[in-house]
Design a protein around this motif. Sequence first.
Motif, PDB file in Angstrom:
ATOM      1  N   MET A  60     -25.421  23.199  33.520  1.00  0.00           N
ATOM      2  CA  MET A  60     -25.856  21.869  33.901  1.00  0.00           C
ATOM      3  C   MET A  60     -24.845  20.814  33.474  1.00  0.00           C
ATOM      4  O   MET A  60     -24.589  19.884  34.213  1.00  0.00           O
ATOM      5  CB  MET A  60     -27.225  21.617  33.256  1.00  0.00           C
ATOM      6  CG  MET A  60     -27.840  20.372  33.726  1.00  0.00           C
ATOM      7  SD  MET A  60     -28.253  20.555  35.449  1.00  0.00           S
ATOM      8  CE  MET A  60     -29.694  19.647  35.521  1.00  0.00           C
ATOM      9  N   GLN A  61     -24.296  21.035  32.293  1.00  0.00           N
ATOM     10  CA  GLN A  61     -23.318  20.094  31.789  1.00  0.00           C
ATOM     11  C   GLN A  61     -22.049  20.145  32.628  1.00  0.00           C
ATOM     12  O   GLN A  61     -21.435  19.117  32.885  1.00  0.00           O
ATOM     13  CB  GLN A  61     -23.011  20.445  30.326  1.00  0.00           C
ATOM     14  CG  GLN A  61     -22.556  19.264  29.539  1.00  0.00           C
ATOM     15  CD  GLN A  61     -22.438  19.624  28.062  1.00  0.00           C
ATOM     16  OE1 GLN A  61     -22.455  20.798  27.702  1.00  0.00           O
ATOM     17  NE2 GLN A  61     -22.348  18.629  27.235  1.00  0.00           N
ATOM     18  N   ILE A  62     -21.675  21.305  33.092  1.00  0.00           N
ATOM     19  CA  ILE A  62     -20.484  21.452  33.917  1.00  0.00           C
ATOM     20  C   ILE A  62     -20.699  20.768  35.263  1.00  0.00           C
ATOM     21  O   ILE A  62     -19.802  20.092  35.786  1.00  0.00           O
ATOM     22  CB  ILE A  62     -20.118  22.940  34.107  1.00  0.00           C
ATOM     23  CG1 ILE A  62     -19.671  23.509  32.762  1.00  0.00           C
ATOM     24  CG2 ILE A  62     -19.026  23.120  35.139  1.00  0.00           C
ATOM     25  CD1 ILE A  62     -19.381  24.974  32.786  1.00  0.00           C
ATOM     26  N   ALA A  63     -21.891  20.908  35.823  1.00  0.00           N
ATOM     27  CA  ALA A  63     -22.206  20.262  37.097  1.00  0.00           C
ATOM     28  C   ALA A  63     -22.112  18.750  36.955  1.00  0.00           C
ATOM     29  O   ALA A  63     -21.589  18.049  37.822  1.00  0.00           O
ATOM     30  CB  ALA A  63     -23.586  20.681  37.580  1.00  0.00           C
ATOM     31  N   GLY A  64     -22.578  18.210  35.860  1.00  0.00           N
ATOM     32  CA  GLY A  64     -22.502  16.774  35.604  1.00  0.00           C
ATOM     33  C   GLY A  64     -21.064  16.318  35.468  1.00  0.00           C
ATOM     34  O   GLY A  64     -20.665  15.257  35.960  1.00  0.00           O
ATOM     35  N   MET A  65     -20.261  17.135  34.808  1.00  0.00           N
ATOM     36  CA  MET A  65     -18.848  16.794  34.638  1.00  0.00           C
ATOM     37  C   MET A  65     -18.121  16.840  35.983  1.00  0.00           C
ATOM     38  O   MET A  65     -17.289  15.977  36.275  1.00  0.00           O
ATOM     39  CB  MET A  65     -18.204  17.758  33.636  1.00  0.00           C
ATOM     40  CG  MET A  65     -18.695  17.527  32.214  1.00  0.00           C
ATOM     41  SD  MET A  65     -18.201  18.811  31.059  1.00  0.00           S
ATOM     42  CE  MET A  65     -16.457  18.608  31.020  1.00  0.00           C
ATOM     43  N   ILE A  66     -18.477  17.838  36.804  1.00  0.00           N
ATOM     44  CA  ILE A  66     -17.864  17.922  38.132  1.00  0.00           C
ATOM     45  C   ILE A  66     -18.297  16.725  38.978  1.00  0.00           C
ATOM     46  O   ILE A  66     -17.475  16.098  39.658  1.00  0.00           O
ATOM     47  CB  ILE A  66     -18.231  19.252  38.815  1.00  0.00           C
ATOM     48  CG1 ILE A  66     -17.556  20.415  38.083  1.00  0.00           C
ATOM     49  CG2 ILE A  66     -17.833  19.240  40.289  1.00  0.00           C
ATOM     50  CD1 ILE A  66     -17.988  21.779  38.573  1.00  0.00           C
ATOM     51  N   PHE A  67     -19.572  16.390  38.919  1.00  0.00           N
ATOM     52  CA  PHE A  67     -20.093  15.238  39.658  1.00  0.00           C
ATOM     53  C   PHE A  67     -19.371  13.964  39.220  1.00  0.00           C
ATOM     54  O   PHE A  67     -18.963  13.141  40.037  1.00  0.00           O
ATOM     55  CB  PHE A  67     -21.604  15.128  39.446  1.00  0.00           C
ATOM     56  CG  PHE A  67     -22.229  13.999  40.190  1.00  0.00           C
ATOM     57  CD1 PHE A  67     -22.418  14.068  41.568  1.00  0.00           C
ATOM     58  CD2 PHE A  67     -22.621  12.832  39.525  1.00  0.00           C
ATOM     59  CE1 PHE A  67     -22.993  13.024  42.266  1.00  0.00           C
ATOM     60  CE2 PHE A  67     -23.195  11.789  40.222  1.00  0.00           C
ATOM     61  CZ  PHE A  67     -23.385  11.884  41.590  1.00  0.00           C
ATOM     62  N   THR A  68     -19.196  13.807  37.905  1.00  0.00           N
ATOM     63  CA  THR A  68     -18.507  12.633  37.365  1.00  0.00           C
ATOM     64  C   THR A  68     -17.051  12.613  37.822  1.00  0.00           C
ATOM     65  O   THR A  68     -16.518  11.559  38.210  1.00  0.00           O
ATOM     66  CB  THR A  68     -18.577  12.629  35.828  1.00  0.00           C
ATOM     67  OG1 THR A  68     -19.947  12.640  35.426  1.00  0.00           O
ATOM     68  CG2 THR A  68     -17.903  11.415  35.243  1.00  0.00           C
ATOM     69  N   ALA A  69     -16.400  13.787  37.788  1.00  0.00           N
ATOM     70  CA  ALA A  69     -15.006  13.870  38.210  1.00  0.00           C
ATOM     71  C   ALA A  69     -14.859  13.508  39.680  1.00  0.00           C
ATOM     72  O   ALA A  69     -13.933  12.790  40.077  1.00  0.00           O
ATOM     73  CB  ALA A  69     -14.452  15.262  37.936  1.00  0.00           C
ATOM     74  N   VAL A  70     -15.770  14.005  40.513  1.00  0.00           N
ATOM     75  CA  VAL A  70     -15.733  13.678  41.945  1.00  0.00           C
ATOM     76  C   VAL A  70     -15.972  12.185  42.150  1.00  0.00           C
ATOM     77  O   VAL A  70     -15.285  11.533  42.942  1.00  0.00           O
ATOM     78  CB  VAL A  70     -16.760  14.526  42.721  1.00  0.00           C
ATOM     79  CG1 VAL A  70     -16.925  14.027  44.153  1.00  0.00           C
ATOM     80  CG2 VAL A  70     -16.376  15.992  42.704  1.00  0.00           C
ATOM     81  N   GLY A  71     -16.918  11.631  41.425  1.00  0.00           N
ATOM     82  CA  GLY A  71     -17.187  10.187  41.520  1.00  0.00           C
ATOM     83  C   GLY A  71     -15.984   9.363  41.118  1.00  0.00           C
ATOM     84  O   GLY A  71     -15.632   8.378  41.778  1.00  0.00           O
ATOM     85  N   LEU A  72     -15.346   9.759  40.030  1.00  0.00           N
ATOM     86  CA  LEU A  72     -14.143   9.037  39.584  1.00  0.00           C
ATOM     87  C   LEU A  72     -13.006   9.161  40.601  1.00  0.00           C
ATOM     88  O   LEU A  72     -12.270   8.205  40.853  1.00  0.00           O
ATOM     89  CB  LEU A  72     -13.691   9.559  38.223  1.00  0.00           C
ATOM     90  CG  LEU A  72     -14.567   9.160  37.033  1.00  0.00           C
ATOM     91  CD1 LEU A  72     -14.094   9.872  35.769  1.00  0.00           C
ATOM     92  CD2 LEU A  72     -14.561   7.663  36.840  1.00  0.00           C
ATOM     93  N   ALA A  73     -12.867  10.355  41.187  1.00  0.00           N
ATOM     94  CA  ALA A  73     -11.836  10.550  42.203  1.00  0.00           C
ATOM     95  C   ALA A  73     -12.108   9.682  43.417  1.00  0.00           C
ATOM     96  O   ALA A  73     -11.193   9.085  43.993  1.00  0.00           O
ATOM     97  CB  ALA A  73     -11.757  12.020  42.599  1.00  0.00           C
ATOM     98  N   LEU A  74     -13.369   9.586  43.834  1.00  0.00           N
ATOM     99  CA  LEU A  74     -13.726   8.731  44.969  1.00  0.00           C
ATOM    100  C   LEU A  74     -13.430   7.259  44.656  1.00  0.00           C
ATOM    101  O   LEU A  74     -12.901   6.525  45.496  1.00  0.00           O
ATOM    102  CB  LEU A  74     -15.193   8.924  45.352  1.00  0.00           C
ATOM    103  CG  LEU A  74     -15.540  10.245  46.034  1.00  0.00           C
ATOM    104  CD1 LEU A  74     -17.055  10.356  46.213  1.00  0.00           C
ATOM    105  CD2 LEU A  74     -14.837  10.363  47.365  1.00  0.00           C
ATOM    106  N   CYS A  75     -13.779   6.838  43.440  1.00  0.00           N
ATOM    107  CA  CYS A  75     -13.509   5.446  43.040  1.00  0.00           C
ATOM    108  C   CYS A  75     -12.009   5.174  43.013  1.00  0.00           C
ATOM    109  O   CYS A  75     -11.549   4.122  43.461  1.00  0.00           O
ATOM    110  CB  CYS A  75     -14.112   5.169  41.669  1.00  0.00           C
ATOM    111  SG  CYS A  75     -15.900   5.004  41.690  1.00  0.00           S
ATOM    112  N   ALA A  76     -11.258   6.120  42.486  1.00  0.00           N
ATOM    113  CA  ALA A  76      -9.802   5.958  42.441  1.00  0.00           C
ATOM    114  C   ALA A  76      -9.238   5.874  43.849  1.00  0.00           C
ATOM    115  O   ALA A  76      -8.351   5.047  44.133  1.00  0.00           O
ATOM    116  CB  ALA A  76      -9.161   7.106  41.662  1.00  0.00           C
ATOM    117  N   GLY A  77      -9.725   6.737  44.748  1.00  0.00           N
ATOM    118  CA  GLY A  77      -9.272   6.704  46.137  1.00  0.00           C
ATOM    119  C   GLY A  77      -9.610   5.380  46.800  1.00  0.00           C
ATOM    120  O   GLY A  77      -8.795   4.803  47.522  1.00  0.00           O
ATOM    121  N   ALA A  78     -10.836   4.898  46.555  1.00  0.00           N
ATOM    122  CA  ALA A  78     -11.256   3.617  47.140  1.00  0.00           C
ATOM    123  C   ALA A  78     -10.397   2.482  46.592  1.00  0.00           C
ATOM    124  O   ALA A  78      -9.962   1.599  47.344  1.00  0.00           O
ATOM    125  CB  ALA A  78     -12.732   3.375  46.853  1.00  0.00           C
TER     126      ALA A  78
END
Length: 95
Positions: free
Chosen positions: A1-19
């Motif tokens: 569960m913790q890994i899924a949250g970290m992946i979700f956070t990483a994807v969110g940060l990548a999307l924000c960086a891209g935006a």
Amino acid sequence: MQIAGMIFTAVGLALCAGANFWILITIQKRLAEQQKRNAEFLESQISILSEMKEVHEEEKQMHAEQMQSNAALFSRYGQVLAAYQRISDWKQRTI
């Protein structure tokens, strides 16, 4: 569960960086367009100023010529007045 949250956070940060990167590119493109318009405007203003200087020089030349013409005209007018005065004096003496 913790890994899924970290992946979700990483994807969110990548999307924000891209935006943010896309926004930055868009702003830079608009700034480049604005700088181009400013350069064109400045170039046109320089051209107008150059034309105004040329017209000003022509007007100064025309004014100088007009002043010379006026001086010659007043000189001639003075000669004519002097001639009339001599004629008037001559008539007074002959009367």
